[in-house]
Design a protein around this motif. Structure first.
Motif, PDB file in Angstrom:
ATOM      1  N   GLN A   1       6.923  30.587  25.275  1.00 57.48           N
ATOM      2  CA  GLN A   1       7.557  31.262  24.144  1.00 57.48           C
ATOM      3  C   GLN A   1       9.074  31.117  24.210  1.00 57.48           C
ATOM      4  O   GLN A   1       9.725  30.825  23.203  1.00 57.48           O
ATOM      5  CB  GLN A   1       7.176  32.751  24.117  1.00 57.48           C
ATOM      6  N   ILE A   2       9.637  31.314  25.402  1.00 61.76           N
ATOM      7  CA  ILE A   2      11.085  31.205  25.575  1.00 61.76           C
ATOM      8  C   ILE A   2      11.554  29.780  25.284  1.00 61.76           C
ATOM      9  O   ILE A   2      12.519  29.567  24.552  1.00 61.76           O
ATOM     10  CB  ILE A   2      11.499  31.660  26.991  1.00 61.76           C
TER      11      ILE A   2
ATOM     12  N   GLY B   1       9.970  27.516  23.550  1.00 60.40           N
ATOM     13  CA  GLY B   1       9.727  27.256  22.129  1.00 60.40           C
ATOM     14  C   GLY B   1      10.822  27.848  21.251  1.00 60.40           C
ATOM     15  O   GLY B   1      11.298  27.190  20.316  1.00 60.40           O
ATOM     16  N   ASP B   2      11.233  29.089  21.543  1.00 57.35           N
ATOM     17  CA  ASP B   2      12.323  29.704  20.779  1.00 57.35           C
ATOM     18  C   ASP B   2      13.593  28.884  20.891  1.00 57.35           C
ATOM     19  O   ASP B   2      14.313  28.697  19.914  1.00 57.35           O
ATOM     20  CB  ASP B   2      12.594  31.135  21.266  1.00 57.35           C
ATOM     21  N   HIS B   3      13.861  28.382  22.077  1.00 53.21           N
ATOM     22  CA  HIS B   3      15.074  27.584  22.257  1.00 53.21           C
ATOM     23  C   HIS B   3      15.005  26.278  21.463  1.00 53.21           C
ATOM     24  O   HIS B   3      15.927  25.921  20.725  1.00 53.21           O
ATOM     25  CB  HIS B   3      15.329  27.275  23.736  1.00 53.21           C
TER      26      HIS B   3
ATOM     27  N   GLU C   1      12.895  25.420  18.963  1.00 56.85           N
ATOM     28  CA  GLU C   1      12.646  25.587  17.538  1.00 56.85           C
ATOM     29  C   GLU C   1      13.755  26.331  16.798  1.00 56.85           C
ATOM     30  O   GLU C   1      13.892  26.176  15.593  1.00 56.85           O
ATOM     31  CB  GLU C   1      11.312  26.315  17.307  1.00 56.85           C
ATOM     32  N   LEU C   2      14.530  27.174  17.505  1.00 51.93           N
ATOM     33  CA  LEU C   2      15.491  27.997  16.790  1.00 51.93           C
ATOM     34  C   LEU C   2      16.858  28.092  17.444  1.00 51.93           C
ATOM     35  O   LEU C   2      17.872  27.809  16.821  1.00 51.93           O
ATOM     36  CB  LEU C   2      14.920  29.414  16.602  1.00 51.93           C
ATOM     37  N   GLU C   3      16.917  28.521  18.687  1.00 52.60           N
ATOM     38  CA  GLU C   3      18.196  28.819  19.331  1.00 52.60           C
ATOM     39  C   GLU C   3      19.194  27.675  19.254  1.00 52.60           C
ATOM     40  O   GLU C   3      20.361  27.889  18.942  1.00 52.60           O
ATOM     41  CB  GLU C   3      17.987  29.228  20.799  1.00 52.60           C
TER      42      GLU C   3
ATOM     43  N   GLU D   1      12.765  37.493  11.995  1.00 51.53           N
ATOM     44  CA  GLU D   1      12.348  37.744  13.375  1.00 51.53           C
ATOM     45  C   GLU D   1      13.526  37.627  14.340  1.00 51.53           C
ATOM     46  O   GLU D   1      13.670  38.439  15.245  1.00 51.53           O
ATOM     47  CB  GLU D   1      11.247  36.765  13.782  1.00 51.53           C
ATOM     48  N   HIS D   2      14.374  36.629  14.128  1.00 51.15           N
ATOM     49  CA  HIS D   2      15.477  36.410  15.058  1.00 51.15           C
ATOM     50  C   HIS D   2      16.631  37.388  14.852  1.00 51.15           C
ATOM     51  O   HIS D   2      17.187  37.905  15.809  1.00 51.15           O
ATOM     52  CB  HIS D   2      15.998  34.980  14.950  1.00 51.15           C
TER      53      HIS D   2
ATOM     54  N   GLU E   1      25.251  36.934  15.931  1.00 51.69           N
ATOM     55  CA  GLU E   1      24.338  38.073  15.921  1.00 51.69           C
ATOM     56  C   GLU E   1      25.136  39.365  15.810  1.00 51.69           C
ATOM     57  O   GLU E   1      26.263  39.448  16.287  1.00 51.69           O
ATOM     58  CB  GLU E   1      23.496  38.089  17.192  1.00 51.69           C
TER      59      GLU E   1
ATOM     60  N   ILE F   1      11.602  33.086  10.340  1.00 49.99           N
ATOM     61  CA  ILE F   1      12.419  32.933  11.537  1.00 49.99           C
ATOM     62  C   ILE F   1      13.671  33.800  11.453  1.00 49.99           C
ATOM     63  O   ILE F   1      14.059  34.458  12.416  1.00 49.99           O
ATOM     64  CB  ILE F   1      12.800  31.443  11.746  1.00 49.99           C
TER      65      ILE F   1
END
Length: 174
Positions: free
Chosen positions: A37-38, A40-42, A44-46, A111-112, A56, A108
């Protein structure tokens, strides 16, 4: 369809390992699932958020900004933000403006950025998004104008939006 996986080995700081194991236990998932998950978040998004220059903000700070504005200024701010940033980000990440890329951006983004809990349903003709938030009426006014601006500026379509004190529901066609 089963996703392909690969095995890698690397070292991490002992304190990070302890923290990750604790989080995995609290979430009742395996350390492997949490790591996926971590990563993937990086991937796909981060990395896109960093490259795009996203900032943020705490929910409290966002609510204070909204509380300091009247309804007209909230709507103007939301339309301005919803017209420019999402279109550029969607093109940056997905390279095309489609109902699916817009829906994925909304999911996204919520959620983010922590604007609220987002539930999405898609079928062959419509995309429906429901958001539950804790910003009150002014938050709903902002999110309504923001979401309408996203759909208009990216897909050149009108969205049907309903708001309550702490929720926003949006529907737009494919």
């Amino acid at each position: 369809m089963t996703k392909k996986t690969s095995t890698i080995t690397f070292r991490i700081d002992e304190n990070y390992e302890k923290g990750l194991r604790k989080e995995a236990e609290e979430k009742r998932i395996s350390l492997n699932t949490l790591a996926n998950q971590i990563f993937g978040d990086h991937v796909e998004l981060e990395q896109f958020m960093q490259k795009f220059g996203m900032v943020e903000m705490s929910k409290g700070a966002f609510k204070e900004i909204l509380d300091s504005l009247d309804e007209k200024n909230i709507i103007n701010l939301a339309k301005s933000i919803g017209t420019k940033e999402p279109r550029d980000f969607i093109l940056f990440k997905w390279k095309k403006l489609t109902p699916d890329s817009v829906s994925e951006f909304i999911k996204i983004y919520f959620e983010h950025c922590g604007y609220g809990m987002c539930d999405m349903q898609r079928d062959e003709s419509n995309n429906a998004v429901s958001i539950h938030h804790s910003f009150g009426k002014k938050g709903s006014i902002f999110l309504k104008a923001f979401l309408e601006a996203i759909v208009q500026s990216t897909l050149e379509k009108e969205a049907d939006v309903t708001i309550t004190e702490n929720s926003v529901s949006l529907m737009f066609s494919n």
